[in-house]
Write a protein that holds these residues in place. Structure first.
Motif, PDB file in Angstrom:
ATOM      1  N   ILE A 113       0.824  -1.204   0.000  1.00 53.91           N
ATOM      2  CA  ILE A 113       0.000   0.000   0.000  1.00 53.91           C
ATOM      3  C   ILE A 113       0.861   1.257   0.000  1.00 53.91           C
ATOM      4  N   ARG A 114       1.993   1.190   0.687  1.00 60.61           N
ATOM      5  CA  ARG A 114       2.841   2.378   0.796  1.00 60.61           C
ATOM      6  C   ARG A 114       3.201   2.938  -0.572  1.00 60.61           C
ATOM      7  N   ALA A 115       3.652   2.073  -1.485  1.00 61.16           N
ATOM      8  CA  ALA A 115       4.056   2.543  -2.805  1.00 61.16           C
ATOM      9  C   ALA A 115       2.888   3.174  -3.547  1.00 61.16           C
ATOM     10  N   ILE A 116       1.701   2.585  -3.387  1.00 65.64           N
ATOM     11  CA  ILE A 116       0.519   3.136  -4.060  1.00 65.64           C
ATOM     12  C   ILE A 116       0.183   4.512  -3.499  1.00 65.64           C
ATOM     13  N   LEU A 117       0.201   4.638  -2.178  1.00 60.98           N
ATOM     14  CA  LEU A 117      -0.141   5.911  -1.558  1.00 60.98           C
ATOM     15  C   LEU A 117       0.864   6.998  -1.934  1.00 60.98           C
ATOM     16  N   GLU A 118       2.133   6.644  -1.992  1.00 56.03           N
ATOM     17  CA  GLU A 118       3.150   7.649  -2.315  1.00 56.03           C
ATOM     18  C   GLU A 118       2.997   8.163  -3.740  1.00 56.03           C
ATOM     19  N   ARG A 119       2.403   7.351  -4.606  1.00 59.08           N
ATOM     20  CA  ARG A 119       2.172   7.806  -5.979  1.00 59.08           C
ATOM     21  C   ARG A 119       1.134   8.914  -6.043  1.00 59.08           C
ATOM     22  N   ARG A 120       0.344   9.059  -4.987  1.00 61.97           N
ATOM     23  CA  ARG A 120      -0.671  10.111  -4.979  1.00 61.97           C
ATOM     24  C   ARG A 120      -0.050  11.507  -4.994  1.00 61.97           C
ATOM     25  N   GLY A 121       1.158  11.638  -4.473  1.00 60.47           N
ATOM     26  CA  GLY A 121       1.771  12.962  -4.400  1.00 60.47           C
ATOM     27  C   GLY A 121       1.131  13.853  -3.362  1.00 60.47           C
ATOM     28  N   ILE A 122       0.474  13.275  -2.360  1.00 60.21           N
ATOM     29  CA  ILE A 122      -0.147  14.050  -1.285  1.00 60.21           C
ATOM     30  C   ILE A 122       0.531  13.673   0.025  1.00 60.21           C
ATOM     31  N   PRO A 123       0.399  14.515   1.068  1.00 64.86           N
ATOM     32  CA  PRO A 123       1.072  14.222   2.347  1.00 64.86           C
ATOM     33  C   PRO A 123       0.673  12.859   2.899  1.00 64.86           C
ATOM     34  N   LEU A 124       1.660  12.163   3.451  1.00 65.03           N
ATOM     35  CA  LEU A 124       1.468  10.815   3.987  1.00 65.03           C
ATOM     36  C   LEU A 124       2.201  10.718   5.317  1.00 65.03           C
ATOM     37  N   VAL A 125       1.477  10.279   6.355  1.00 66.86           N
ATOM     38  CA  VAL A 125       2.057  10.072   7.684  1.00 66.86           C
ATOM     39  C   VAL A 125       1.833   8.620   8.073  1.00 66.86           C
ATOM     40  N   PHE A 126       2.858   7.979   8.607  1.00 65.83           N
ATOM     41  CA  PHE A 126       2.742   6.603   9.069  1.00 65.83           C
ATOM     42  C   PHE A 126       2.473   6.585  10.568  1.00 65.83           C
ATOM     43  N   ALA A 127       1.433   5.859  10.978  1.00 63.89           N
ATOM     44  CA  ALA A 127       1.195   5.596  12.395  1.00 63.89           C
ATOM     45  C   ALA A 127       1.844   4.251  12.679  1.00 63.89           C
ATOM     46  N   GLY A 128       3.084   4.286  13.082  1.00 55.72           N
ATOM     47  CA  GLY A 128       3.922   3.093  13.166  1.00 55.72           C
ATOM     48  C   GLY A 128       5.108   3.304  12.248  1.00 55.72           C
ATOM     49  N   ARG A 129       6.296   3.174  12.781  1.00 56.78           N
ATOM     50  CA  ARG A 129       7.503   3.506  12.023  1.00 56.78           C
ATOM     51  C   ARG A 129       7.793   2.462  10.951  1.00 56.78           C
ATOM     52  N   PRO A 130       7.990   2.864   9.699  1.00 53.79           N
ATOM     53  CA  PRO A 130       8.422   1.906   8.675  1.00 53.79           C
ATOM     54  C   PRO A 130       9.847   1.440   8.973  1.00 53.79           C
ATOM     55  N   LEU A 131      10.095   0.152   8.829  1.00 54.64           N
ATOM     56  CA  LEU A 131      11.448  -0.354   9.079  1.00 54.64           C
ATOM     57  C   LEU A 131      12.443   0.236   8.088  1.00 54.64           C
ATOM     58  N   GLU A 132      11.991   0.443   6.853  1.00 52.80           N
ATOM     59  CA  GLU A 132      12.861   1.025   5.836  1.00 52.80           C
ATOM     60  C   GLU A 132      12.654   2.534   5.775  1.00 52.80           C
ATOM     61  N   SER A 133      12.565   3.152   6.939  1.00 50.37           N
ATOM     62  CA  SER A 133      12.264   4.584   7.023  1.00 50.37           C
ATOM     63  C   SER A 133      13.354   5.424   6.356  1.00 50.37           C
ATOM     64  N   ARG A 134      12.894   6.436   5.623  1.00 49.73           N
ATOM     65  CA  ARG A 134      13.804   7.384   4.988  1.00 49.73           C
ATOM     66  C   ARG A 134      13.780   8.699   5.749  1.00 49.73           C
ATOM     67  N   ARG A 135      14.775   9.517   5.527  1.00 48.39           N
ATOM     68  CA  ARG A 135      14.888  10.777   6.262  1.00 48.39           C
ATOM     69  C   ARG A 135      13.684  11.670   6.041  1.00 48.39           C
ATOM     70  N   THR A 136      13.083  11.603   4.870  1.00 44.66           N
ATOM     71  CA  THR A 136      11.960  12.485   4.550  1.00 44.66           C
ATOM     72  C   THR A 136      10.604  11.920   4.954  1.00 44.66           C
ATOM     73  N   ASP A 137      10.578  10.669   5.432  1.00 46.46           N
ATOM     74  CA  ASP A 137       9.306  10.083   5.876  1.00 46.46           C
ATOM     75  C   ASP A 137       8.782  10.824   7.101  1.00 46.46           C
ATOM     76  N   ALA A 138       7.465  10.782   7.258  1.00 47.48           N
ATOM     77  CA  ALA A 138       6.817  11.350   8.445  1.00 47.48           C
ATOM     78  C   ALA A 138       6.119  10.218   9.189  1.00 47.48           C
ATOM     79  N   TRP A 139       6.422  10.053  10.484  1.00 51.97           N
ATOM     80  CA  TRP A 139       5.790   8.962  11.226  1.00 51.97           C
ATOM     81  C   TRP A 139       5.728   9.265  12.713  1.00 51.97           C
ATOM     82  N   ILE A 140       4.748   8.602  13.356  1.00 54.05           N
ATOM     83  CA  ILE A 140       4.572   8.630  14.807  1.00 54.05           C
ATOM     84  C   ILE A 140       4.553   7.177  15.274  1.00 54.05           C
TER      85      ILE A 140
END
Length: 353
Positions: A137-164
């Motif tokens: 789902i992550r890849a699909i959501l990122e294709r939207r080009g709209i803000p995305l926040v993860f509730a739960g840290r992605p293991l492959e987290s990038r510096r620009t990711d937003a998460w709680i």
């Protein structure tokens, strides 16, 4: 920081499909006299570009109300009843309450949706809960080009990711140390075979703890299912091992109940023979016999903070703290607390399912 993603335009769809912008509008809205081949070509072009013909951001710009979405990770073909799980029920309610307080609508999207539905549901931003290690789902959501926040840290987290997220590794270490302080020398974990980030983080923390204290890891794996059959069999097999573990933890909401049932069936005293804890929380655990030690993963705070961060991103606020770890809370109860003298065993009622 990476450049802001630009939403695809109707003109780009038209160019890709080799048609006019009016034809794109007719094809996506189901109007006009178009051949099925032309309509299909336009839809395929829009899908390939992740073009969304209408978003609530347009309504907001005209004085309307913004629309946020909340999604949950898929579990293959399992139709997981998330709203019946206390953690997710609390998180979702907190997210809705926070969005409404800030003047936004929030819709909770089902876990089983087609890729096209994920791409075209009109939203200004999305909170995605519990991303998987290789999250489809992550890849699909990122294709939207709209803000995305993860509730739960992605293991492959990038510096620009937003998460709680909560600091699950730290509180798991606290729980394992609690077992050991109570005299446990063979602490076991019952873990699902699934690529959720959550059990993966816990397995790493467990292995690190075992290495630190010099204990061989004792793990029972199971394949998740809606009836708990796999986990129930795994914990029973674990408690029949020789040598038997003297402390057991599970990581799902029903894990504490399943461990108590298994101990009762095998004639084991809790916590005299085996200490039990559940790395999740349910208010009902206070009322079991014995009350079960749990970990509060603070779903209300995670849900509220995720929406607050998303709203900040939607509105282009600068200086946001994009990645936050909240402290989780260990709730120590009788199921993991051994007394100095052996407890007198008494008949126990079977824990409710």
């Amino acid at each position: 920081m990476s450049a802001r993603r630009v939403r695809p335009t109707v003109r780009q769809v038209a160019e890709r499909a080799g048609v006019s912008t009016a034809t794109v509008s007719n094809a996506l809205n189901g109007t006009g006299r178009l051949s099925e081949a032309t309509r299909r070509r336009v839809v395929d072009a829009a899908h390939a570009l992740s073009y969304v013909p209408y978003t609530s951001a347009t309504a907001q710009a005209r004085g309307g109300t913004g629309m946020l979405g909340l999604t949950l990770a898929t579990h293959g073909d399992l139709a997981v009843p998330y709203t019946q799980i206390p953690y997710y029920a609390e998180l979702v309610l907190a997210a809705i309450r926070t969005a409404h307080y800030r003047g936004y609508l929030l819709t909770v999207l089902p876990a089983s949706m087609s890729a096209w539905a994920w791409l075209t549901t009109p939203l200004d931003g999305i909170v995605h809960c519990e991303p998987r290690v290789h999250d489809p789902i992550r890849a699909i959501l990122e294709r939207r080009g709209i803000p995305l926040v993860f509730a739960g840290r992605p293991l492959e987290s990038r510096r620009t990711d937003a998460w709680i997220d909560t600091d699950d590794g730290a509180v798991l270490t606290e729980l394992l140390d609690h077992f050991r302080a109570g005299g446990a020398t063979r602490v076991a974990a019952v873990l699902p075979r699934h690529d959720d980030a959550y059990p993966t983080v816990l397995r790493r923390a467990y292995d690190d703890w075992c290495a630190r204290v010099g204990q061989e890891p004792v793990v029972a794996d199971f394949d998740p299912d809606l009836t708990n059959t796999g986990e129930s069999a795994a914990v029973r097999e674990l408690l029949r091992r020789s040598p038997r573990p003297d402390a057991v933890l599970g990581v799902y909401t029903d894990s504490g109940r399943l461990a108590l049932e298994a101990a009762l069936e095998l004639g084991l005293d809790v916590p005299g023979d085996v200490a039990v804890a559940c790395f999740s929380d349910d208010p009902a655990y206070v009322h079991l016999d014995p009350p079960v030690t749990t970990v509060s993963l603070r779903p209300t705070e995670v849900g509220a903070a995720s929406v607050e961060l998303l709203i900040g991103l939607v509105n282009g606020r600068r200086g946001l703290e994009r990645q936050r770890l909240l402290p989780a809370e260990l709730q120590v109860r009788a199921s993991s607390t051994r007394t100095a003298t052996p407890a007198v065993r008494a008949p126990r009622r079977r824990p409710p399912r």
